[in-house]
Design a protein around this motif. Structure first.
Motif, PDB file in Angstrom:
ATOM      1  N   TRP A 217      -1.856  -2.493  -5.427  1.00 55.81           N
ATOM      2  CA  TRP A 217      -0.593  -2.610  -5.731  1.00 55.81           C
ATOM      3  C   TRP A 217       0.044  -3.520  -6.691  1.00 55.81           C
ATOM      4  O   TRP A 217       0.825  -3.441  -7.563  1.00 55.81           O
ATOM      5  N   GLU A 218      -0.640  -4.797  -6.303  1.00 58.03           N
ATOM      6  CA  GLU A 218      -0.248  -5.878  -7.353  1.00 58.03           C
ATOM      7  C   GLU A 218      -0.634  -5.868  -8.825  1.00 58.03           C
ATOM      8  O   GLU A 218      -0.105  -6.037  -9.565  1.00 58.03           O
ATOM      9  N   ARG A 219      -1.864  -5.070  -8.748  1.00 61.39           N
ATOM     10  CA  ARG A 219      -2.491  -4.643  -9.952  1.00 61.39           C
ATOM     11  C   ARG A 219      -1.725  -3.646 -10.818  1.00 61.39           C
ATOM     12  O   ARG A 219      -1.537  -3.877 -12.340  1.00 61.39           O
ATOM     13  N   GLN A 220      -1.225  -2.760 -10.148  1.00 61.15           N
ATOM     14  CA  GLN A 220      -0.263  -1.872 -10.534  1.00 61.15           C
ATOM     15  C   GLN A 220       1.148  -1.520  -9.928  1.00 61.15           C
ATOM     16  O   GLN A 220       1.258  -0.642  -8.944  1.00 61.15           O
ATOM     17  N   PRO A 221       1.871  -2.470 -10.361  1.00 68.46           N
ATOM     18  CA  PRO A 221       3.329  -2.615  -9.563  1.00 68.46           C
ATOM     19  C   PRO A 221       3.950  -1.209  -9.757  1.00 68.46           C
ATOM     20  O   PRO A 221       4.864  -1.117  -8.882  1.00 68.46           O
ATOM     21  N   SER A 222       3.764  -0.376 -10.520  1.00 70.03           N
ATOM     22  CA  SER A 222       4.645   0.936 -10.725  1.00 70.03           C
ATOM     23  C   SER A 222       3.993   2.240  -9.867  1.00 70.03           C
ATOM     24  O   SER A 222       4.437   3.295 -10.063  1.00 70.03           O
ATOM     25  N   LEU A 223       2.782   1.635  -9.336  1.00 71.28           N
ATOM     26  CA  LEU A 223       1.954   2.609  -8.569  1.00 71.28           C
ATOM     27  C   LEU A 223       3.033   3.337  -7.304  1.00 71.28           C
ATOM     28  O   LEU A 223       3.683   2.724  -6.579  1.00 71.28           O
ATOM     29  N   GLU A 224       3.031   4.741  -7.284  1.00 77.41           N
ATOM     30  CA  GLU A 224       3.853   5.305  -6.324  1.00 77.41           C
ATOM     31  C   GLU A 224       2.985   5.810  -4.918  1.00 77.41           C
ATOM     32  O   GLU A 224       3.577   5.836  -4.041  1.00 77.41           O
ATOM     33  N   ARG A 225       1.802   6.117  -5.186  1.00 70.08           N
ATOM     34  CA  ARG A 225       1.025   6.505  -4.219  1.00 70.08           C
ATOM     35  C   ARG A 225      -0.498   5.817  -4.166  1.00 70.08           C
ATOM     36  O   ARG A 225      -0.972   5.914  -5.438  1.00 70.08           O
ATOM     37  N   MET A 226      -1.058   5.829  -3.118  1.00 68.37           N
ATOM     38  CA  MET A 226      -2.501   5.406  -3.178  1.00 68.37           C
ATOM     39  C   MET A 226      -3.141   6.403  -2.393  1.00 68.37           C
ATOM     40  O   MET A 226      -2.738   7.249  -1.395  1.00 68.37           O
ATOM     41  N   VAL A 227      -4.636   6.700  -2.338  1.00 65.89           N
ATOM     42  CA  VAL A 227      -5.265   7.591  -1.401  1.00 65.89           C
ATOM     43  C   VAL A 227      -6.408   6.587  -0.867  1.00 65.89           C
ATOM     44  O   VAL A 227      -6.956   5.949  -1.331  1.00 65.89           O
ATOM     45  N   VAL A 228      -6.310   6.584   0.552  1.00 66.53           N
ATOM     46  CA  VAL A 228      -7.252   5.990   1.411  1.00 66.53           C
ATOM     47  C   VAL A 228      -8.258   6.961   1.851  1.00 66.53           C
ATOM     48  O   VAL A 228      -8.067   8.013   2.135  1.00 66.53           O
ATOM     49  N   LYS A 229      -9.388   6.625   1.514  1.00 69.77           N
ATOM     50  CA  LYS A 229     -10.802   7.497   1.767  1.00 69.77           C
ATOM     51  C   LYS A 229     -11.926   6.749   2.749  1.00 69.77           C
ATOM     52  O   LYS A 229     -12.067   5.760   2.634  1.00 69.77           O
ATOM     53  N   LEU A 230     -12.138   7.599   3.823  1.00 73.35           N
ATOM     54  CA  LEU A 230     -13.407   7.329   4.534  1.00 73.35           C
ATOM     55  C   LEU A 230     -14.676   7.197   3.596  1.00 73.35           C
ATOM     56  O   LEU A 230     -14.473   8.349   2.921  1.00 73.35           O
ATOM     57  N   ASN A 231     -15.335   6.253   3.650  1.00 76.92           N
ATOM     58  CA  ASN A 231     -16.545   6.171   2.611  1.00 76.92           C
ATOM     59  C   ASN A 231     -17.561   7.371   2.615  1.00 76.92           C
ATOM     60  O   ASN A 231     -18.224   7.814   1.822  1.00 76.92           O
ATOM     61  N   GLU A 232     -17.744   8.042   3.784  1.00 79.99           N
ATOM     62  CA  GLU A 232     -18.381   9.074   3.947  1.00 79.99           C
ATOM     63  C   GLU A 232     -17.684  10.446   4.406  1.00 79.99           C
ATOM     64  O   GLU A 232     -18.325  11.196   4.997  1.00 79.99           O
ATOM     65  N   GLY A 233     -16.552  10.520   4.087  1.00 72.84           N
ATOM     66  CA  GLY A 233     -15.645  11.684   4.334  1.00 72.84           C
ATOM     67  C   GLY A 233     -16.423  12.881   3.102  1.00 72.84           C
ATOM     68  O   GLY A 233     -16.942  12.578   2.271  1.00 72.84           O
ATOM     69  N   PHE A 234     -16.042  14.094   3.457  1.00 77.06           N
ATOM     70  CA  PHE A 234     -16.384  15.224   2.655  1.00 77.06           C
ATOM     71  C   PHE A 234     -15.359  16.320   2.764  1.00 77.06           C
ATOM     72  O   PHE A 234     -14.640  16.351   3.701  1.00 77.06           O
ATOM     73  N   SER A 235     -15.312  17.178   1.603  1.00 75.34           N
ATOM     74  CA  SER A 235     -14.307  18.129   1.305  1.00 75.34           C
ATOM     75  C   SER A 235     -13.006  17.823   1.575  1.00 75.34           C
ATOM     76  O   SER A 235     -11.969  18.526   1.749  1.00 75.34           O
ATOM     77  N   GLY A 236     -12.667  16.384   1.141  1.00 76.31           N
ATOM     78  CA  GLY A 236     -11.393  15.866   1.158  1.00 76.31           C
ATOM     79  C   GLY A 236     -10.898  15.540   2.562  1.00 76.31           C
ATOM     80  O   GLY A 236      -9.713  15.198   3.027  1.00 76.31           O
ATOM     81  N   GLU A 237     -11.569  16.201   3.632  1.00 74.82           N
ATOM     82  CA  GLU A 237     -11.123  16.004   5.182  1.00 74.82           C
ATOM     83  C   GLU A 237     -10.992  14.290   5.307  1.00 74.82           C
ATOM     84  O   GLU A 237     -10.327  14.243   6.451  1.00 74.82           O
ATOM     85  N   GLY A 238     -11.714  13.650   4.735  1.00 80.35           N
ATOM     86  CA  GLY A 238     -11.506  12.089   5.172  1.00 80.35           C
ATOM     87  C   GLY A 238     -10.692  11.334   4.524  1.00 80.35           C
ATOM     88  O   GLY A 238     -10.573  10.189   4.550  1.00 80.35           O
ATOM     89  N   ASN A 239      -9.696  12.093   3.879  1.00 80.75           N
ATOM     90  CA  ASN A 239      -8.909  11.364   2.842  1.00 80.75           C
ATOM     91  C   ASN A 239      -7.263  11.424   3.473  1.00 80.75           C
ATOM     92  O   ASN A 239      -7.051  12.309   4.139  1.00 80.75           O
ATOM     93  N   ALA A 240      -6.539  10.267   2.927  1.00 78.80           N
ATOM     94  CA  ALA A 240      -5.190  10.286   3.608  1.00 78.80           C
ATOM     95  C   ALA A 240      -4.294   9.657   2.310  1.00 78.80           C
ATOM     96  O   ALA A 240      -4.640   8.824   1.611  1.00 78.80           O
ATOM     97  N   MET A 241      -3.071  10.184   2.509  1.00 74.22           N
ATOM     98  CA  MET A 241      -2.053   9.768   1.196  1.00 74.22           C
ATOM     99  C   MET A 241      -1.279   8.418   1.614  1.00 74.22           C
ATOM    100  O   MET A 241      -0.673   8.593   2.704  1.00 74.22           O
ATOM    101  N   LEU A 242      -1.212   7.631   1.003  1.00 76.89           N
ATOM    102  CA  LEU A 242      -0.520   6.259   1.262  1.00 76.89           C
ATOM    103  C   LEU A 242       0.782   6.351   0.572  1.00 76.89           C
ATOM    104  O   LEU A 242       0.737   6.085  -0.804  1.00 76.89           O
ATOM    105  N   ASP A 243       2.177   6.660   0.827  1.00 80.85           N
ATOM    106  CA  ASP A 243       3.183   6.761   0.117  1.00 80.85           C
ATOM    107  C   ASP A 243       3.893   5.279  -0.014  1.00 80.85           C
ATOM    108  O   ASP A 243       4.286   4.591   0.935  1.00 80.85           O
ATOM    109  N   LEU A 244       3.885   4.670  -1.260  1.00 77.89           N
ATOM    110  CA  LEU A 244       4.547   3.275  -1.379  1.00 77.89           C
ATOM    111  C   LEU A 244       6.205   3.373  -1.638  1.00 77.89           C
ATOM    112  O   LEU A 244       6.860   2.293  -1.763  1.00 77.89           O
ATOM    113  N   LYS A 245       6.682   4.505  -1.923  1.00 82.57           N
ATOM    114  CA  LYS A 245       8.188   4.681  -2.422  1.00 82.57           C
ATOM    115  C   LYS A 245       8.983   3.957  -1.207  1.00 82.57           C
ATOM    116  O   LYS A 245       9.952   3.409  -1.371  1.00 82.57           O
ATOM    117  N   PRO A 246       8.621   4.211   0.102  1.00 80.64           N
ATOM    118  CA  PRO A 246       9.462   3.540   1.159  1.00 80.64           C
ATOM    119  C   PRO A 246       9.302   1.924   1.396  1.00 80.64           C
ATOM    120  O   PRO A 246      10.149   1.508   1.927  1.00 80.64           O
TER     121      PRO A 246
END
Length: 530
Positions: A217-246
């Motif tokens: 976030w500090e490297r990209q102050p204008s970032l609105e969202r991030m994706v958190v990923k389990l390292n061995e997830g598959f088919s996107g089932e191990g992903n989650a969205m972190l909303d920075l707007k709040p």
């Protein structure tokens, strides 16, 4: 049965000896039309159990490798297919009847089916290893000097089975699996100079994940969202969205690093998880086991998810097999649902070029067989204001995947060829072929349909693949229908539009046939009545 300790030099040498045999046999294996070979198919989804349980009907995904039965069109080839539960005979008959130019009975005689009769969530390969008598029957059925084994993904289980049976494994050595993880993929992209989203390295705790997210976030102050990923997830089932707007009041420049880390930690329980019924409590418990990364979410009004598929031969050659535009769903648009072939002409040749670069890097690391690279493509203006697609690589898969079986089905049904110059696939008659495929045609109204019911509908409504025109639909995951209302299919046409029309007709027919007022088709033949 306990897994072998392949750290011992003896067992490691035995596996390498088997793999060397595979390299020696490769030219003969590729010439299957005239060669005698036994192909042992072990379609085990040897993946993390807790992550796999997020996919409804995953046990039936063992059916996805049934495209391998097309190998029986070679009159001297035998296929030995092992599953957790016996496959319905009508499903086997369906695939064998697709074989071009081979009598049904001849192909059936060269197909050997084995089952563990175990519907537990244990990986199929482990079930086989725990059944020495079954292993012995499989071994006795094989001509060991003319055999090789294929699988969905390669782990230490598949390596152990290879060694115990004495059959070479046509897959990557499990020691190389790191390069198919989220963090390993990012490392390869960096080594190859392939554009990829800003993000973190591997972390093993929620605290370190918060630190990595705050630094991004500090490297990209204008970032609105991030994706958190389990390292061995598959088919996107191990992903989650972190909303920075709040958290804008904690944006870089407005708060200290420590405050931003704390703010991110506070938001973790409110992540937008891609998997159904996922919670932060469960998700965070997997981080120490599987590891995790965080990446910048690529924003854009016009966005796609293309991919490129390739393989590395036992002789070290890199081949590009296909490109696709993936169909994604879920609340954050990161769950794999299906694909279109080929990828858009605006970027499919660029996908091929990147695929070759990644493949050559994997060769240097010792990888073998299937690999795929997934991307995010965003349409945006270049320096002259002309729209163009920006490709960002996000993941490498060192296994077969959702795009493997539809393409291989097309290839074996048509005996056609993939043209690197155009990125198109041509039939033997020189006609370009297109398809739309999915593993996730799923509706509650389909629940209760048996494979026999589906066959009635296919025959009555003429939904089957027509070998004379080489167009139509090929079905899979038929075992998922009754319990989960879920079906897989590949609709093949001579244009994108024709493939879509064929797919839509299947969808419409199934909807009509499963209406409460629909007329029930009779599956009793006149011969049976007589």
């Amino acid at each position: 049965m306990e897994a072998l300790d392949l750290s011992s030099s003896k067992e490691a040498n035995k596996f390498q000896f088997l793999q060397a045999q595979l390299r020696d046999r490769w030219e003969s294996i590729e010439g299957l039309d005239n060669s005698e070979y036994d192909i042992l198919v072990v379609p085990s989804l040897s993946l993390d159990r807790r992550e796999l349980l997020k996919i409804e009907g995953f046990l039936h995904y063992e059916e996805r490798l049934l495209f391998s039965l097309i190998r029986l069109q070679s009159p001297k080839t035998r296929v030995i297919y092992v599953t957790s539960q016996p496959l319905p005979p009508i499903v086997i008959d369906y695939y064998l009847q697709l074989l071009p130019g081979i009598p049904f009975s001849h192909a059936r005689d060269r197909l050997l089916l084995f089952s563990t009769y175990d519907s537990s969530t244990t990986p199929l390969t482990q079930k086989i290893l725990e059944r020495p008598r079954l292993m012995e029957r499989i071994r006795q059925s094989l001509r060991l000097e003319k055999s090789f084994m294929i699988c969905y993904n390669s782990t230490t289980l598949e390596r152990d089975l290879s060694v115990q049976l004495g059959v070479p494994l046509l897959a990557a050595d499990p020691d190389l699996l790191y390069w198919g993880t989220k963090s390993g993929s990012r490392q390869i992209f960096a080594e190859c100079g392939v554009s990829h989203p800003d993000g973190s390295g591997l972390v093993l705790s929620a605290e370190d994940l918060a630190e990595a997210a705050a630094e991004l976030w500090e490297r990209q102050p204008s970032l609105e969202r991030m994706v958190v990923k389990l390292n061995e997830g598959f088919s996107g089932e191990g992903n989650a969205m972190l909303d920075l707007k709040p958290l804008q009041h904690k944006a870089p420049g407005c708060a200290s690093h420590k405050e931003r880390v704390a703010a991110v930690c506070d938001r973790f329980p409110f992540l937008n998880f891609q998997a159904k019924n996922e919670t932060w409590s469960n998700f965070s418990s997997r981080i120490p086991e599987l590891g995790a990364i965080v990446e910048a979410f690529i924003e854009g009004e016009e966005k796609r998810s293309p991919s490129v598929q390739g393989r590395i031969t036992p002789t070290g050659e890199v081949e590009i097999l296909s490109t696709h535009d993936q169909i994604l769903g879920g609340s954050g648009g990161q769950i794999y649902l299906g694909c279109y072939f080929p990828g858009d002409e605006a970027y499919r040749l660029q996908l091929q070029e990147i695929g070759l670069r990644v493949g050559r890097n994997l060769v240097q690391k010792g990888a073998l067989e299937r690999f795929a690279v997934d991307f995010i493509a965003v349409r945006q203006p270049d320096k002259t204001g002309k729209p163009q697609w920006d490709l960002q690589a996000i993941e490498i898969n060192l296994r077969k995947g959702g795009t493997t079986h539809p393409f291989m089905t097309l290839k074996f049904l048509t005996n056609g060829r993939y043209d690197m110059a155009t990125g198109l696939f041509y039939s033997q008659q020189g006609c370009p072929k297109y398809y739309i495929a999915t593993d996730n045609l799923q509706k509650d109204r389909y629940r209760g349909l048996l494979p026999n019911d589906l066959m009635d509908i296919i025959a009555h409504q003429r939904l089957h693949f027509d070998t004379s025109t080489q167009t139509g639909t090929v079905f899979h995951l038929m075992g998922c229908l009754s319990e989960f209302g879920k079906l897989g299919l590949t609709s093949i046409g001579n244009s994108h539009q024709q493939a879509k029309d064929i797919y839509n007709r299947v969808n419409n027919v199934l909807d009509e046939e499963t209406k409460p007022t629909a007329k029930i088709l009779s599956s009793v033949s006149s011969a049976a009545v007589n």
